[in-house]
Write a protein that holds these residues in place. Structure first.
Motif, PDB file in Angstrom:
ATOM      1  N   GLN A   1     117.254 -44.435  57.478  1.00 56.76           N
ATOM      2  CA  GLN A   1     115.955 -43.980  57.971  1.00 56.76           C
ATOM      3  C   GLN A   1     115.509 -44.849  59.136  1.00 56.76           C
ATOM      4  OE1 GLN A   1     112.803 -42.590  55.115  1.00 56.76           O
ATOM      5  NE2 GLN A   1     114.005 -43.789  53.685  1.00 56.76           N
TER       6      GLN A   1
ATOM      7  N   ILE B   1     113.634 -44.937  62.609  1.00 54.74           N
ATOM      8  CA  ILE B   1     112.771 -44.109  63.459  1.00 54.74           C
ATOM      9  C   ILE B   1     112.465 -44.782  64.790  1.00 54.74           C
ATOM     10  CG2 ILE B   1     111.724 -43.003  61.471  1.00 54.74           C
ATOM     11  CD1 ILE B   1     109.251 -44.721  61.912  1.00 54.74           C
ATOM     12  N   TYR B   2     112.939 -46.015  64.985  1.00 53.60           N
ATOM     13  CA  TYR B   2     112.644 -46.719  66.230  1.00 53.60           C
ATOM     14  C   TYR B   2     113.900 -47.040  67.012  1.00 53.60           C
ATOM     15  CZ  TYR B   2     107.728 -47.284  65.094  1.00 53.60           C
ATOM     16  OH  TYR B   2     106.402 -47.051  64.825  1.00 53.60           O
TER      17      TYR B   2
ATOM     18  N   TRP C   1     114.825 -45.889  69.743  1.00 55.45           N
ATOM     19  CA  TRP C   1     114.490 -45.998  71.172  1.00 55.45           C
ATOM     20  C   TRP C   1     114.045 -47.412  71.529  1.00 55.45           C
ATOM     21  CZ3 TRP C   1     109.503 -47.612  71.707  1.00 55.45           C
ATOM     22  CH2 TRP C   1     108.638 -47.373  70.637  1.00 55.45           C
TER      23      TRP C   1
ATOM     24  N   PHE D   1     106.458 -29.091  60.363  1.00 60.40           N
ATOM     25  CA  PHE D   1     106.793 -30.295  61.115  1.00 60.40           C
ATOM     26  C   PHE D   1     107.520 -29.915  62.402  1.00 60.40           C
ATOM     27  CE2 PHE D   1     106.512 -31.651  56.710  1.00 60.40           C
ATOM     28  CZ  PHE D   1     105.754 -32.811  56.812  1.00 60.40           C
ATOM     29  N   TYR D   2     107.208 -30.591  63.459  1.00 58.88           N
ATOM     30  CA  TYR D   2     107.902 -30.379  64.724  1.00 58.88           C
ATOM     31  C   TYR D   2     108.096 -31.727  65.406  1.00 58.88           C
ATOM     32  CZ  TYR D   2     102.883 -29.942  65.697  1.00 58.88           C
ATOM     33  OH  TYR D   2     101.525 -30.121  65.707  1.00 58.88           O
ATOM     34  N   ARG D   3     109.019 -31.767  66.364  1.00 60.43           N
ATOM     35  CA  ARG D   3     109.418 -33.050  66.956  1.00 60.43           C
ATOM     36  C   ARG D   3     108.470 -33.501  68.061  1.00 60.43           C
ATOM     37  NH1 ARG D   3     113.076 -34.991  70.847  1.00 60.43           N
ATOM     38  NH2 ARG D   3     113.507 -32.882  71.588  1.00 60.43           N
ATOM     39  N   LEU D   4     108.036 -32.582  68.923  1.00 58.94           N
ATOM     40  CA  LEU D   4     107.183 -32.924  70.055  1.00 58.94           C
ATOM     41  C   LEU D   4     105.826 -32.238  69.926  1.00 58.94           C
ATOM     42  CD1 LEU D   4     109.776 -32.504  72.959  1.00 58.94           C
ATOM     43  CD2 LEU D   4     109.078 -34.634  71.850  1.00 58.94           C
ATOM     44  N   GLN D   5     104.762 -32.938  70.352  1.00 55.23           N
ATOM     45  CA  GLN D   5     103.416 -32.392  70.215  1.00 55.23           C
ATOM     46  C   GLN D   5     103.259 -31.062  70.949  1.00 55.23           C
ATOM     47  OE1 GLN D   5     101.039 -34.078  68.222  1.00 55.23           O
ATOM     48  NE2 GLN D   5     100.174 -32.034  68.331  1.00 55.23           N
TER      49      GLN D   5
ATOM     50  N   GLN E   1     105.197 -28.679  71.170  1.00 56.51           N
ATOM     51  CA  GLN E   1     105.758 -27.551  70.417  1.00 56.51           C
ATOM     52  C   GLN E   1     104.710 -26.836  69.580  1.00 56.51           C
ATOM     53  OE1 GLN E   1     109.258 -30.189  69.039  1.00 56.51           O
ATOM     54  NE2 GLN E   1     110.106 -28.129  68.921  1.00 56.51           N
ATOM     55  N   SER E   2     103.551 -27.472  69.393  1.00 53.84           N
ATOM     56  CA  SER E   2     102.504 -26.844  68.574  1.00 53.84           C
ATOM     57  C   SER E   2     101.802 -25.714  69.312  1.00 53.84           C
ATOM     58  CB  SER E   2     101.470 -27.893  68.146  1.00 53.84           C
ATOM     59  OG  SER E   2     100.664 -28.286  69.246  1.00 53.84           O
TER      60      SER E   2
END
Length: 429
Positions: free
Chosen positions: A255, A257-258, A260, A351-355, A357-358
């Motif tokens: 897991q 998440i960082y 990058w 749930f979506y990856r990029l804002q 996408q909403s």
């Protein structure tokens, strides 16, 4: 003060076996382990927070380790507050001084510099304020202009400061683009000292330097979500660990998440090998059905697999769509069907990856009259008047911070409505 003088009387012991009889054998083994260093490979949903809290209670109540002699580093301050809340149920009189070492890496470093370490020898004093990466980049831009430095790609200055500073510290001769960036670093640090403020990176770097001098070390270091630590945080742990300090860390290398930011699966094992730590595991999942775990096990890169404590459950459905609109239409239909079968809208999440996408989802849901709430995290900068007020308060407690004082005065909406040049003249008079 976060030191030996603030220690309280030895805590009353609790019936530990009765208190934690619900722990499974893997969890109990981790709680009772007292190796010099131990890392726990905690699979998703395996109760790692329960183990972390049990470990602290065990050390405090069974082994009489003062809370002041523990540094508990969590992924968020919210997680630290949860642990402190559990402790307060046992000790209603628990003081803030006793748990100063409970928090994120940066908050723990902040408390060390404010209350424990000999900060004055570094050029800062204990009244320093903390600046964000954006503020540091703005200050760097001012230094570049004043010193007439040549720094390329100033539109990416914040990223360049973050990425190239480690090379400067290691003694690299020049920056990636062979400009004046490495000349900037010492000038920027002097300016931060003059204005008595630190960046988040400074908190870890400066405290680690003082810790290496042997000023203070805890009996125990307990670390949550260790897989998301970066290289600087690992260095902070190394500096914090004294000869007799014991380390207990939990995390899940699957897991991350960082990535990058330079973290990755290797950070879990880097810490394990750096501290010659014993490795334990929490393989039993209490959160997901056997169907989900069967699929998850096929994607694991580390560990021996996740065991299920629940029934098989429904099948996982994977749908391919030609475009986002078709996907939104499908989701709207599924949500409507779930609602008609008895599920409340509030129990359904998308749930979506990029804002961004909403946007299509919102349009489709509006058209089909499906109620929804978009979770958007706001920052202080999203509320202009609050952002300005905080600048005023920060300048009132640190008059050396010219940068923040100038920003407060020159604010076009709430400030004195003057230019930055005039604001600077007022501040310096």
């Amino acid at each position: 003060m976060w030191n030996s003088e603030s220690r309280t009387a030895e805590p009353d012991k609790i019936d530990f076996k009765e208190e934690w009889k619900h722990l499974n054998q893997y969890q109990m083994e981790a709680v009772l382990d007292e190796s010099p260093a131990c890392v726990v490979n905690a699979n998703v949903g395996s109760g790692k927070t329960t183990v972390l809290i049990a470990k602290i209670l065990y050390l405090h109540y069974e082994k009489s380790v003062p809370l002041e002699d523990m540094v508990v580093l969590t992924f968020t301050n919210k997680a630290a507050d949860e642990i402190i809340s559990r402790l307060r149920k046992k000790e209603p009189g628990l003081s803030r001084e006793q748990v100063m070492g409970f928090g994120t890496f940066h908050s723990a470093a902040l408390h060390l510099l404010k209350y424990q370490l000999s900060l004055e020898q570094t050029g800062w004093n204990r009244e320093f304020t903390v600046i964000s990466p954006d503020e540091e980049a703005d200050l760097a831009a001012e230094v570049i202009a004043e010193q007439k430095l040549t720094v390329k790609y100033k539109n990416r200055l914040k990223k360049r400061l973050e990425q190239e500073y480690p090379g400067y510290v290691r003694g690299k001769e020049s920056s990636r683009y062979r400009d004046d960036l490495f000349r900037l670093f010492p000038l920027l640090e002097e300016e931060k000292k003059r204005q008595n403020k630190m960046s988040f990176s400074d908190l870890l770097r400066v405290s680690a330097g003082l810790l290496r001098a042997g000023e203070w070390h805890p009996q125990w270091m307990i670390v949550d979500e260790v897989q998301d630590s970066d290289a600087q945080q690992i260095e902070f742990l190394e500096a914090l660990k004294g000869k007799d300090t014991r380390l207990f860390a939990v995390g899940d290398p699957n897991q991350v998440i960082y990535s990058w930011r330079g973290t990755g699966e290797n950070m879990f094992y880097l810490l394990k090998h750096r501290f010659a730590a014993k490795e334990l595991s929490l393989p039993v999942n209490y959160r997901s059905s056997a169907s989900i775990l069967e699929a998850a096990n096929r994607f694991l890169q580390s560990g021996t697999g996740i065991q299920s404590s629940r029934k098989t459950g429904g099948k996982i459905i994977v749908k391919n769509h030609y475009d986002p609109f078709q996907e939104a239409e499908y989701l709207a239909g599924r949500i409507r069907a779930l609602h008609d079968s008895g599920s409340a809208y509030g129990e359904i999440a998308v749930f979506y990856r990029l804002q961004k996408q909403s946007e299509i989802l919102e349009k489709v849901f509006d058209r089909q009259q499906i109620p929804y709430e978009v979770s958007v995290r706001k920052t202080i900068r999203d509320i202009p008047v609050l952002d300005w007020l905080i600048k005023v308060l920060r300048f009132s407690v640190n008059a050396a911070d010219e940068q923040i004082g100038i920003e407060a005065l020159s604010d076009p909406q709430y400030g004195a409505k003057c230019t930055r040049a005039k604001a600077k003249k007022i501040i310096q008079e």
